[in-house]
Design a protein around this motif. Structure first.
Motif, PDB file in Angstrom:
ATOM      1  N   ASN A  24     107.961   5.081 -16.746  1.00 25.77           N
ATOM      2  CA  ASN A  24     107.911   4.977 -15.293  1.00 25.77           C
ATOM      3  C   ASN A  24     107.093   3.754 -14.900  1.00 25.77           C
ATOM      4  OD1 ASN A  24     108.633   5.946 -12.747  1.00 25.77           O
ATOM      5  ND2 ASN A  24     106.698   7.005 -12.490  1.00 25.77           N
ATOM      6  N   ASN A  25     107.312   3.246 -13.701  1.00 25.09           N
ATOM      7  CA  ASN A  25     106.587   2.036 -13.290  1.00 25.09           C
ATOM      8  C   ASN A  25     105.103   2.283 -13.049  1.00 25.09           C
ATOM      9  OD1 ASN A  25     106.938   3.592 -11.018  1.00 25.09           O
ATOM     10  ND2 ASN A  25     107.548   1.910  -9.688  1.00 25.09           N
ATOM     11  N   THR A  26     104.653   3.538 -13.133  1.00 24.58           N
ATOM     12  CA  THR A  26     103.224   3.845 -12.987  1.00 24.58           C
ATOM     13  C   THR A  26     102.540   4.058 -14.327  1.00 24.58           C
ATOM     14  OG1 THR A  26     103.766   6.198 -12.755  1.00 24.58           O
ATOM     15  CG2 THR A  26     103.574   4.904 -10.729  1.00 24.58           C
ATOM     16  N   ALA A  27     103.269   3.923 -15.426  1.00 24.81           N
ATOM     17  CA  ALA A  27     102.726   4.227 -16.749  1.00 24.81           C
ATOM     18  C   ALA A  27     102.132   2.984 -17.396  1.00 24.81           C
ATOM     19  CB  ALA A  27     103.812   4.809 -17.648  1.00 24.81           C
ATOM     20  N   SER A  28     100.989   3.156 -18.027  1.00 22.05           N
ATOM     21  CA  SER A  28     100.367   2.098 -18.820  1.00 22.05           C
ATOM     22  C   SER A  28     100.570   2.413 -20.301  1.00 22.05           C
ATOM     23  CB  SER A  28      98.872   1.973 -18.514  1.00 22.05           C
ATOM     24  OG  SER A  28      98.192   3.193 -18.791  1.00 22.05           O
ATOM     25  N   ILE A  29     100.684   1.365 -21.122  1.00 20.76           N
ATOM     26  CA  ILE A  29     100.936   1.508 -22.562  1.00 20.76           C
ATOM     27  C   ILE A  29      99.760   0.897 -23.319  1.00 20.76           C
ATOM     28  CG2 ILE A  29     102.568   1.115 -24.432  1.00 20.76           C
ATOM     29  CD1 ILE A  29     103.794   2.634 -22.140  1.00 20.76           C
ATOM     30  N   SER A  30      99.335   1.581 -24.367  1.00 18.27           N
ATOM     31  CA  SER A  30      98.230   1.052 -25.174  1.00 18.27           C
ATOM     32  C   SER A  30      98.474   1.346 -26.646  1.00 18.27           C
ATOM     33  CB  SER A  30      96.887   1.652 -24.738  1.00 18.27           C
ATOM     34  OG  SER A  30      96.877   3.058 -24.915  1.00 18.27           O
ATOM     35  N   ILE A  31      97.902   0.488 -27.508  1.00 20.49           N
ATOM     36  CA  ILE A  31      97.919   0.662 -28.957  1.00 20.49           C
ATOM     37  C   ILE A  31      96.465   0.560 -29.409  1.00 20.49           C
ATOM     38  CG2 ILE A  31      98.810  -0.191 -31.153  1.00 20.49           C
ATOM     39  CD1 ILE A  31     101.152  -1.409 -29.672  1.00 20.49           C
ATOM     40  N   PRO A  32      95.795   1.678 -29.632  1.00 15.56           N
ATOM     41  CA  PRO A  32      94.348   1.643 -29.918  1.00 15.56           C
ATOM     42  C   PRO A  32      93.990   0.852 -31.167  1.00 15.56           C
ATOM     43  CG  PRO A  32      95.083   3.885 -29.379  1.00 15.56           C
ATOM     44  CD  PRO A  32      96.317   3.047 -29.548  1.00 15.56           C
ATOM     45  N   GLU A  33      94.861   0.853 -32.191  1.00 17.88           N
ATOM     46  CA  GLU A  33      94.503   0.194 -33.450  1.00 17.88           C
ATOM     47  C   GLU A  33      94.254  -1.305 -33.276  1.00 17.88           C
ATOM     48  OE1 GLU A  33      96.547   3.945 -34.551  1.00 17.88           O
ATOM     49  OE2 GLU A  33      96.836   2.364 -33.065  1.00 17.88           O
ATOM     50  N   ILE A  34      94.910  -1.931 -32.305  1.00 15.65           N
ATOM     51  CA  ILE A  34      94.716  -3.374 -32.105  1.00 15.65           C
ATOM     52  C   ILE A  34      94.059  -3.657 -30.755  1.00 15.65           C
ATOM     53  CG2 ILE A  34      96.663  -3.938 -33.583  1.00 15.65           C
ATOM     54  CD1 ILE A  34      98.347  -4.423 -31.133  1.00 15.65           C
ATOM     55  N   GLU A  35      93.568  -2.592 -30.092  1.00 11.09           N
ATOM     56  CA  GLU A  35      92.883  -2.730 -28.800  1.00 11.09           C
ATOM     57  C   GLU A  35      93.763  -3.460 -27.793  1.00 11.09           C
ATOM     58  OE1 GLU A  35      89.121  -4.542 -29.448  1.00 11.09           O
ATOM     59  OE2 GLU A  35      88.324  -2.877 -30.632  1.00 11.09           O
ATOM     60  N   PHE A  36      95.011  -3.033 -27.730  1.00 14.06           N
ATOM     61  CA  PHE A  36      95.987  -3.649 -26.831  1.00 14.06           C
ATOM     62  C   PHE A  36      96.347  -2.662 -25.732  1.00 14.06           C
ATOM     63  CE2 PHE A  36     100.421  -4.187 -25.546  1.00 14.06           C
ATOM     64  CZ  PHE A  36     100.418  -5.499 -25.109  1.00 14.06           C
ATOM     65  N   THR A  37      96.355  -3.125 -24.472  1.00 13.50           N
ATOM     66  CA  THR A  37      96.719  -2.289 -23.334  1.00 13.50           C
ATOM     67  C   THR A  37      97.601  -3.095 -22.387  1.00 13.50           C
ATOM     68  OG1 THR A  37      94.642  -1.054 -23.469  1.00 13.50           O
ATOM     69  CG2 THR A  37      95.868  -0.906 -21.412  1.00 13.50           C
ATOM     70  N   ALA A  38      98.723  -2.488 -21.995  1.00 12.38           N
ATOM     71  CA  ALA A  38      99.634  -3.111 -21.034  1.00 12.38           C
ATOM     72  C   ALA A  38      99.581  -2.326 -19.733  1.00 12.38           C
ATOM     73  CB  ALA A  38     101.059  -3.134 -21.573  1.00 12.38           C
ATOM     74  N   PRO A  39      99.316  -2.975 -18.600  1.00 11.30           N
ATOM     75  CA  PRO A  39      99.232  -2.271 -17.313  1.00 11.30           C
ATOM     76  C   PRO A  39     100.595  -1.773 -16.862  1.00 11.30           C
ATOM     77  CG  PRO A  39      99.131  -4.636 -16.970  1.00 11.30           C
ATOM     78  CD  PRO A  39      99.129  -4.428 -18.456  1.00 11.30           C
ATOM     79  N   PRO A  40     100.652  -0.971 -15.806  1.00 16.84           N
ATOM     80  CA  PRO A  40     101.947  -0.508 -15.281  1.00 16.84           C
ATOM     81  C   PRO A  40     102.875  -1.663 -14.957  1.00 16.84           C
ATOM     82  CG  PRO A  40     100.159   0.747 -14.293  1.00 16.84           C
ATOM     83  CD  PRO A  40      99.525  -0.343 -15.098  1.00 16.84           C
ATOM     84  N   ALA A  41     104.164  -1.457 -15.219  1.00 16.18           N
ATOM     85  CA  ALA A  41     105.158  -2.495 -14.989  1.00 16.18           C
ATOM     86  C   ALA A  41     105.651  -2.464 -13.555  1.00 16.18           C
ATOM     87  CB  ALA A  41     106.335  -2.327 -15.961  1.00 16.18           C
ATOM     88  N   SER A  42     106.422  -3.475 -13.190  1.00 16.77           N
ATOM     89  CA  SER A  42     106.936  -3.564 -11.821  1.00 16.77           C
ATOM     90  C   SER A  42     108.126  -2.644 -11.589  1.00 16.77           C
ATOM     91  CB  SER A  42     107.343  -5.013 -11.507  1.00 16.77           C
ATOM     92  OG  SER A  42     108.319  -5.465 -12.436  1.00 16.77           O
ATOM     93  N   SER A  43     108.777  -2.184 -12.670  1.00 16.68           N
ATOM     94  CA  SER A  43     109.943  -1.316 -12.529  1.00 16.68           C
ATOM     95  C   SER A  43     109.995  -0.352 -13.701  1.00 16.68           C
ATOM     96  CB  SER A  43     111.233  -2.143 -12.465  1.00 16.68           C
ATOM     97  OG  SER A  43     111.381  -2.912 -13.641  1.00 16.68           O
ATOM     98  N   SER A  44     110.741   0.723 -13.531  1.00 14.59           N
ATOM     99  CA  SER A  44     110.923   1.700 -14.603  1.00 14.59           C
ATOM    100  C   SER A  44     111.952   1.189 -15.597  1.00 14.59           C
ATOM    101  CB  SER A  44     111.363   3.046 -14.026  1.00 14.59           C
ATOM    102  OG  SER A  44     110.441   3.519 -13.062  1.00 14.59           O
ATOM    103  N   SER A  45     111.913   1.759 -16.819  1.00 10.52           N
ATOM    104  CA  SER A  45     112.837   1.299 -17.848  1.00 10.52           C
ATOM    105  C   SER A  45     113.091   2.408 -18.857  1.00 10.52           C
ATOM    106  CB  SER A  45     112.291   0.054 -18.575  1.00 10.52           C
ATOM    107  OG  SER A  45     111.054   0.348 -19.206  1.00 10.52           O
ATOM    108  N   LEU A  46     114.264   2.343 -19.466  1.00  4.27           N
ATOM    109  CA  LEU A  46     114.626   3.219 -20.585  1.00  4.27           C
ATOM    110  C   LEU A  46     114.757   2.340 -21.810  1.00  4.27           C
ATOM    111  CD1 LEU A  46     115.601   5.833 -21.931  1.00  4.27           C
ATOM    112  CD2 LEU A  46     117.904   5.284 -21.137  1.00  4.27           C
TER     113      LEU A  46
END
Length: 481
Positions: A100-122
């Motif tokens: 969803n466009n409100t979801a943030s994605i992170s990968i703790p092992e490499i300390e990477f975080t992506a903020p919410p996107a502008s649109s939803s995607s599958l």
């Protein structure tokens, strides 16, 4: 017709299945480029995986400006969801993900975080990582000349992301050097990660539920950040726990006052009503709360919220007693249809399973529920049929879809009493769950209650390892902060 039914009916009229007969609504609106009026076309439809969506297309006949958007038409879930996926094989990279466009994605092992996107995607887990690599590598040539230190730092992250896509097909060990954890955090609860073992729990996928914070509601646009809380009385603030900048001692004292107010209202057989905000549309609504004493069990707090604006309804049960020193596992054998009418209180910390159906529902899946055995099975059927998006549409694998449809059919037959006997197991580490004993106060021959010591991990998840219930008045101010 209830408000909830009216809402579902109106939603069914607004959001139609996508077909050739679907028509768009045209609205005259201002062009952001030339300030003249253009035409915005709106189409409300339902698409597998995304459920209800709003398709918007704007076109200006004066300057030729065009803009297309896709917005989610789904209401917020009662709680936010955090999906943690442990990727160790190539099959894990192929898992489908609805972001969803409100979801943030992170990968703790490499300390990477992506903020919410502008649109939803599958997409898939591999698609998400590939998109991150593409976005980070876009301006690397410019960074190499202007900021070499930033270039080297981003290059190190890119190398780790590329290594994450080199997982093998065989079942790799957790110690694989390229294994990683993908965390999808969505405050609306409308993002999903494919469960390869559905309807059973996936050993590599963990789903946690949490209450949204005020900052998250403001960020999503459901609360006004400039709203004045002056209209709230002191008693209302104590009831809903909205005191600001108070230390731990004051919080515990406020909790005592809340419980005292609830008990006084319960003795007078009154229902407490206090203002709240709808978790679906954010509009002001009323939450009603009352303490009820369950015979041969304990006191529980029943809370109900109804929004007059959108028709959203939410019911929740909280136990009002002290924390039990041990957990409790209740095993009930259902032998006839009368057993389906037994009252059952499933707290939000308890798990629920039916071995004959290979059904295992983890804690927090449905929150607190006070219903009957039949009602719980029907609510579970509704939850699974409406919130497992990867088994719908043409892209779903036929084998998995047929298997899941058979499971739902068996679950419905079980709720109807056509599949007997079967066993239900309610395992609650807090011992706040209850199944009605028809022979009370004598033991029930069909029910077994086992008390057990909680593990360290269970106490850690419940926050009991660090709780302080003695001499808390002497906590230093620094510790309170």
């Amino acid at each position: 017709m209830s408000a909830e039914q009216e809402t579902k009916s109106s939603e069914g009229q607004l959001f139609q299945d996508l077909d050739a007969d679907a028509t768009a609504t045209e609205i005259e609106s201002m062009c952001v480029r030339c300030q003249n009026n253009g035409i915005t076309r709106l189409l409300l439809t339902r698409i597998p995986h995304f459920k209800s969506v709003i398709l918007m297309a704007f076109e200006c006949p004066h300057c030729g400006f065009r803009n297309n958007e896709v917005r989610s038409g789904e209401a917020m879930q009662e709680t936010g969801h955090i999906h943690e996926l442990r990727c160790t094989t190539k099959a894990d990279l192929n898992r489908q993900i609805v972001r969803n466009n409100t979801a943030s994605i992170s990968i703790p092992e490499i300390e990477f975080t992506a903020p919410p996107a502008s649109s939803s995607s599958l997409t898939t887990a591999e698609g998400l990582v590939s998109r991150f690599i593409e976005d980070l590598a876009a301006d690397q040539d410019q960074r190499k000349e202007e900021a070499p230190e930033v270039f080297q730092a981003i290059e190190a992250i890119l190398e780790k992301l590329r290594n994450a896509l080199t997982l093998h097909d065989e079942d790799g060990a957790e110690t694989s050097p390229h294994a990683f954890t993908l965390v999808v955090d969505d405050p609306t609860g409308n993002s999903y990660v494919e469960n390869l073992c559905a309807p059973n729990p996936d050993p590599k996928l963990t789903v946690r539920h949490y209450r949204r914070t005020r900052d998250q509601m403001i960020e999503m646009g459901y609360l006004n950040p400039d709203a004045d809380d002056a209209q709230w009385t002191e008693k209302e603030k104590q009831l809903v726990g909205q005191k600001k900048q108070i230390n731990m001692v004051e919080e515990m004292e406020a909790a005592k006052k809340v419980m005292q107010a609830i008990k006084e209202a319960s003795e007078a057989k009154e229902i407490l009503t206090f203002p709240a905000n709808c978790s679906s549309c954010g509009a002001p609504c009323d939450t009603r709360m009352q303490m009820v004493n369950i015979p041969h069990f304990q006191e529980v707090i029943i809370m109900s919220t109804t929004c007059d604006k959108c028709g959203f309804k939410s019911n929740e049960v909280k136990c009002g007693g002290a924390i039990s020193p041990k957990g409790r596992r209740i095993t009930l054998k259902i032998e006839d249809s009368d057993d389906l009418s037994r009252d059952i209180l499933k707290s939000e910390t308890s798990s629920f399973s039916v071995p004959e159906l290979d059904l295992d529902m983890v804690a927090g899946t449905m929150g607190g529920r006070f219903t009957t055995v039949e009602g719980l099975l029907r609510q579970l059927h509704e939850e699974l049929s409406g919130r497992v998006p990867f088994l719908e549409g043409d892209s779903a694998e036929s084998g998995k879809r047929e298997k899941f449809e058979k499971f739902l059919q068996r679950l419905e037959e079980t709720a109807n009493g056509n599949v007997l006997p079967f066993t239900i197991i309610v395992d609650d580490p807090m011992s706040h769950s209850y199944v009605q004993n028809l022979y009370a106060p004598d033991p029930d021959p069909n029910m077994v209650c086992e008390d057990y010591e909680r593990t360290f991990e269970q106490n850690e998840d419940l926050g009991l390892n660090d709780i302080n219930v003695e001499n808390y008045e002497q906590i230093e101010p620094e510790q309170s902060k």
